[in-house]
Design an enzyme around this catalytic site. Structure first.
Site, short mmCIF file in Angstrom:
data_model
loop_
_atom_site.label_atom_id
_atom_site.label_comp_id
_atom_site.label_asym_id
_atom_site.label_seq_id
_atom_site.Cartn_x
_atom_site.Cartn_y
_atom_site.Cartn_z
N GLU A 96 0.71 -1.14 0.05
CA GLU A 96 0.05 0.10 -0.02
C GLU A 96 0.75 1.38 0.01
O GLU A 96 0.29 2.35 0.63
CB GLU A 96 -0.95 -0.01 1.07
CG GLU A 96 -0.07 0.09 2.65
CD GLU A 96 0.04 -1.49 3.19
OE1 GLU A 96 0.29 -1.14 4.46
OE2 GLU A 96 0.04 -2.30 2.57
N ASN A 97 2.00 1.45 -0.72
CA ASN A 97 2.77 2.43 -0.72
C ASN A 97 2.05 3.59 -0.97
O ASN A 97 1.20 3.71 -2.05
CB ASN A 97 3.99 2.27 -1.80
CG ASN A 97 4.75 0.98 -1.54
OD1 ASN A 97 5.22 0.76 -0.67
ND2 ASN A 97 4.52 0.56 -2.47
N GLU A 133 -5.68 -2.50 -0.54
CA GLU A 133 -4.54 -1.43 -0.81
C GLU A 133 -5.02 -0.25 -0.59
O GLU A 133 -4.52 0.74 -0.07
CB GLU A 133 -3.73 -1.69 -1.90
CG GLU A 133 -3.28 -3.11 -2.30
CD GLU A 133 -2.49 -3.69 -1.06
OE1 GLU A 133 -1.75 -3.04 -0.01
OE2 GLU A 133 -2.83 -4.95 -0.65
N HIS A 183 -5.85 1.21 2.82
CA HIS A 183 -5.00 1.66 3.35
C HIS A 183 -4.46 3.02 3.36
O HIS A 183 -3.85 3.75 4.06
CB HIS A 183 -3.45 0.69 3.08
CG HIS A 183 -3.43 -0.57 3.94
ND1 HIS A 183 -3.77 -0.65 5.30
CD2 HIS A 183 -3.28 -1.77 3.38
CE1 HIS A 183 -3.43 -1.75 5.65
NE2 HIS A 183 -3.24 -2.77 4.26
#
Length: 924
Positions: A345-346, A379, A382
């Protein structure tokens, strides 16, 4: 990170179906990865070789010195980083891929200290000043103390900088370093991924920082609470594009790409990629730039279209759900050929496995499509919960990952409303968590910070408990609070703690503040602490003759010794919802081990507890109520909600395995399936009966088991509704259940099933672009098919493919576990795999950077059939060998396998004769 998802999902078609035979092992290993065989080297351009002075490293005995502790002291706080990195996408003269970098960090001194500790691992440093590996400068007119000594503490992964005098409180300083490292293929830190395009090898430089790999890329304060702003510049070759968390600001002729500063965030969320990828993007009128990146061939063949189509509605749904605007200007999502996790989840640059982002309607299945949408929703959830607000320390990882797992089903249900995907959460998350949490080797969701300090201990938290139990517990909380109160509390939580860090009690506080309408027996903190601070879950037993309700810690192996004390004495506050004879409903809180509740008393009506399985507990009843429930199922099963029909089967089989009810009672819950057509009850039955196949496939019970299950008419039902297999069932759940129908039919020798799947297999071999839905059934070949027993299942063939599985030129590192476990699913292959893994353990694990998920999935997949004393002794000896070695991985995996093997041995000894007799009676 989407690890909790991907270990439970198929790797393409390799993992579809039930009890797959070796024919597809060979096909998968020889076809899916055949493109890897075509890799050709291109003429390498010379990279710049960096000569550095070797830095001193120390490994000391445990001491009270700050550098021998794993946690950072609280004397310094980073404000922002300036990082410039240059990855070389061609090998140097020694055949190594490297990257070089320059990094500066501004930090503020909070407490007087003459010591700077900053994380650094696997980096080589250039001398920058006065024979030291770092340069310190004071800011705002402050003079910086001179550096006395610099060294690297290997065990705790610190660069240690001792100063001649103390830093001043309240003053800011600039720490500068130059370094280089290896752009390896270990799937962690700053690493390389490779693929072929037009028979030319392409190299991608990419990252995976979570949980503790940012320190492998540049010196940093690598703890989640040490949030800072990152200014990043990437140097990269002509013909490539550079991406990072922020938007690109400029791309000069020298191919230096500078990025906008990030938001204030944790180091583990930093990401950057250099590649020759291309993209598709959202239209200019969209208020958020969405780009889907990947290999040119995949993008041009429209494999990223589905991801692009669903991303914007997912983001809008989450904005509404959180009542908080998406905090970034863009959302990049990139599919990588090599990636250890399912996704990561950058913030602003989410990285994925290709199977987690790409969907090709020509060759992908419905389950592939579901996997893509649930990973994307996980993701993107997040972006707020985890990124905007982050846990203070890794002991609360469950809150990040459990929440994203839970919300992913809500968002996926929004974008695919006809799938009814929220119901799948019971089997994919709740029951999955039950399986692990019923072992004494389980662990609490949350622990004290000082119990999770080393990188290995942090890695071990990325498991089923964190992801699946976390999701199940939050789902239960949302249900007894109501979704509206839950979402309102989340909004206040995100608003108050934006860009900062929290502990789980901060969320309970915000939920408590907004709850003015739901009467609870205690504070949310008191209720939830019992679920997250002690491992396990209860089995609630209801005696409808007296109205008595009891709870006890449910253990699948009842004789196992629980050596983990609990402040709550394994007693939970249990929200019991119930239904009586299809009409009267109610709710009751069980707050003690034993209680009495008059409305649950009945002499004639059946009573069903845990409606729609919203609570995280199993249910047992008095014998009379069990009989009334079985009678109702056999007379009109639709009166009972579909999720509870699956629950009755799953609870009964697990209660029987735990010696709480008789095994024949569990088997009787399946008799009504003759009339059942819904997927969820059937899936519960198939999963539990699979345990019987695992335990009995080498015994005389196997034949009668096949005969008994062969009588089920599900195969004929789907043959009818698909016009003799020429059409696809219109309902999404029916498409899943058709797989169960064919799998079980072929496994039990139903007439016509083997011929059907052979025909599909031949069709698929001739034309791999045929309807992918049909390919799902190829795994329906019986593992004991006579046709394949002398050829495909031959030991020599399987042994050869085992050797292939650890050749990175044939099988990508990310897929080693899947390839090996897939072969172990075969009766003949399982002992071969066990011998192979023990003989090759060092080779298999030494370069893999994702230890807990890798070893956990591998050990579980290999040992799930273990049911003899000899196998138990082998497993215990293997544990001793690993403990005596230098390997670092999740030892809990082997402990769970030992516990499960003991339970299997006991279960067979106590139930084999009963099962055999019951099966024979059914066939008379």
């Amino acid at each position: 990170m989407g690890k909790g998802f991907y270990i439970s999902k198929p790797l393409g078609f390799v993992l579809f179906g039930l009890g797959a035979g070796a024919v597809l092992t060979i096909f998968a290993l020889s076809v899916v990865y055949v493109q890897e065989k075509r890799k050709n080297e291109v003429n390498a351009r010379d990279g710049t070789r960096i000569v550095t002075t070797a830095a001193p490293h120390r490994t000391s005995a445990p001491s009270n010195e700050a550098w021998d502790k794993y946690r950072l002291p609280d004397a310094l706080l980073p404000e922002y980083y300036n990082v410039t990195l240059w990855p070389r996408l061609v090998p140097d003269e020694e055949g190594m891929y490297i990257f070089t970098g320059k990094s500066g960090v501004v930090f503020t001194c909070l407490k007087e200290t003459n010591l700077i500790l900053i994380h650094s691992n696997e980096l080589n440093f250039t001398l920058t000043s006065e024979m030291h590996h770092a340069k310190l400068t004071g800011l705002g007119g402050t003079s910086a103390p001179a550096i006395l000594e610099t060294w690297f503490q290997t065990q705790t992964q610190f660069m240690v900088i001792q100063l001649k005098r103390k830093l001043q409180v309240g003053k800011s300083y600039w720490l500068y370093t130059e370094f280089h490292g290896e752009l390896s293929d270990n799937l962690g830190g700053f690493y390389r991924s490779e693929y072929t395009e037009n028979d030319v090898k392409k190299v991608v430089a990419t990252t995976q920082m979570q949980p503790t790999a940012a320190r492998n890329v540049f010196p940093c304060f690598d703890e989640p609470s040490m949030k800072a702003v990152f200014h990043l510049t990437l140097l990269h070759p002509p013909g490539t594009v550079a991406l990072s968390n922020g938007m690109e600001l400029d791309n000069q002729e020298v191919l230096q790409t500078r990025f906008e500063p990030t938001e204030k965030m944790s180091t583990y969320l930093l990401a950057f990629v250099v590649s020759e990828f291309t993209n598709i993007r959202s239209p200019p009128e969209a208020n958020i730039l969405i780009r889907i990146w990947g290999r040119r061939e995949a993008i041009e063949s429209c494999q990223g279209d589905y991801a692009l189509n669903v991303t914007f509605p997912i983001l809008k749904y989450l904005e509404n759900y959180y009542n908080t605007t998406y905090p970034l200007s863009k959302s990049d999502q990139i599919a990588l050929p090599d990636f250890a996790a399912g996704a990561m989840e950058n913030w602003g640059l989410v990285t994925y496995r290709e199977l987690s982002l790409f969907y090709d309607p020509k060759v992908s299945s419905n389950e592939d499509k579901e996997w893509v949408v649930t990973v994307i929703t996980h993701e993107l959830a997040h972006m707020w919960f985890g990124n905007l607000v982050t846990m203070r320390w890794w002991n609360d990882l469950w809150l990040n990952e459990g929440f994203a797992s839970y919300v992913s089903y809500l968002a996926a249900d929004y974008v695919e409303p006809t799938w009814n995907i929220k119901d799948l959460m019971v089997q994919q998350q709740v029951q999955k968590a039950f399986d692990v949490d019923s072992l004494v080797s389980s662990h609490p969701l949350s622990s004290r910070e000082d119990e999770v300090i080393t990188p290995d201990q942090i890695d071990q938290l990325f498991d089923t408990i964190t992801y699946s139990k976390g999701a199940a517990i939050l789902r239960m909380l949302s249900e007894f609070l109501t979704e509206s109160i839950f979402a309102n509390g989340l909004h206040n939580y995100l608003h108050e703690y934006a860009y900062s860090n929290t502990v789980y009690t901060d969320l309970w506080k915000k939920l408590q503040e907004v709850n003015s309408s739901i009467q609870l027996p205690a504070s949310i903190n008191e209720i939830m602490n019992r679920w997250i601070l002690q491992m396990g879950f209860p089995v609630v037993t209801i005696d409808t003759r007296t109205g008595s309700i009891t709870q006890q810690h449910f253990l699948i192996h009842p004789e196992a010794v629980v050596d983990k004390p609990s402040d709550y004495n394994y007693e939970w506050f249990v929200p019991i919802t119930w239904l009586k004879s299809g009409s009267n409903m109610g709710q009751h809180w069980l707050l003690t081990k034993t209680a009495s509740y008059e409305p649950m008393k009945t002499d004639t009506d059946w009573l069903l507890a845990n409606l729609n399985v919203t609570g995280y507990y199993r249910v047992n009843y008095d014998p009379q109520n069990w009989e009334r429930l079985l009678t109702q199922l056999n007379s009109d099963h639709k009166v009972i909600p579909v999720l509870n029909r699956g629950q009755i089967i799953d609870d009964a089989f697990n209660l029987a395995r735990a010696d709480i009810i008789n095994i024949t009672l569990a088997l009787r819950t399946t008799k009504y399936l003759y009339e059942e057509k819904e997927y969820i009850p059937w899936e519960s039955a198939v999963r539990n009966l699979e345990y019987f196949f695992l335990m009995f496939d080498r015994t005389e019970v196997y034949g009668p088991l096949q005969v008994c299950l062969k009588a089920q008419p599900l195969f004929d039902h789907f043959k009818d509704i698909t016009s003799n297999w020429t059409q696809k069932p219109p309902r999404y759940m029916d498409q899943y259940n058709q797989i169960n129908a064919v799998s079980m039919a072929c496994k039990t020798g139903v007439k016509g099933c083997s011929e059907l799947t052979r025909m599909w297999y031949r069709q698929w071999m001739k034309n791999p672009d045929t309807n992918p839905f049909l390919f799902l059934f190829l795994n329906s070949y019986s593992a004991n098919s006579v046709e394949f027993s002398d050829s495909v299942q031959a030991s020599s063939s399987l042994s050869r493919y085992l050797e292939y599985s650890i050749d990175p030129n044939l099988i990508r590192k990310q897929d080693i576990t899947y390839a090996i476990v897939y072969i172990a699913d075969n009766v003949i292959g399982q002992p071969l795999v066990w011998d192979f893994v023990r003989a090759n353990w060092e080779h298999i694990t030494k370069d893999f950077d994702d230890g807990s998920f890798f070893s956990g999935g591998l050990i579980n997949g290999i040992t799930k059939k273990f049911s003899t004393e000899f196998e138990l002794q082998q497993l215990q000896r293997f544990k001793e060998d690993i403990a005596a070695s230098s390997f670092t991985f999740d030892m809990q995996a082997i402990e769970r396998a030992i516990e499960q093997t003991k339970a299997n041995i006991k279960w067979i000894s106590e139930n084999k004769a009963q099962v055999m007799n019951w099966l024979i009676e059914q066939s008379d």
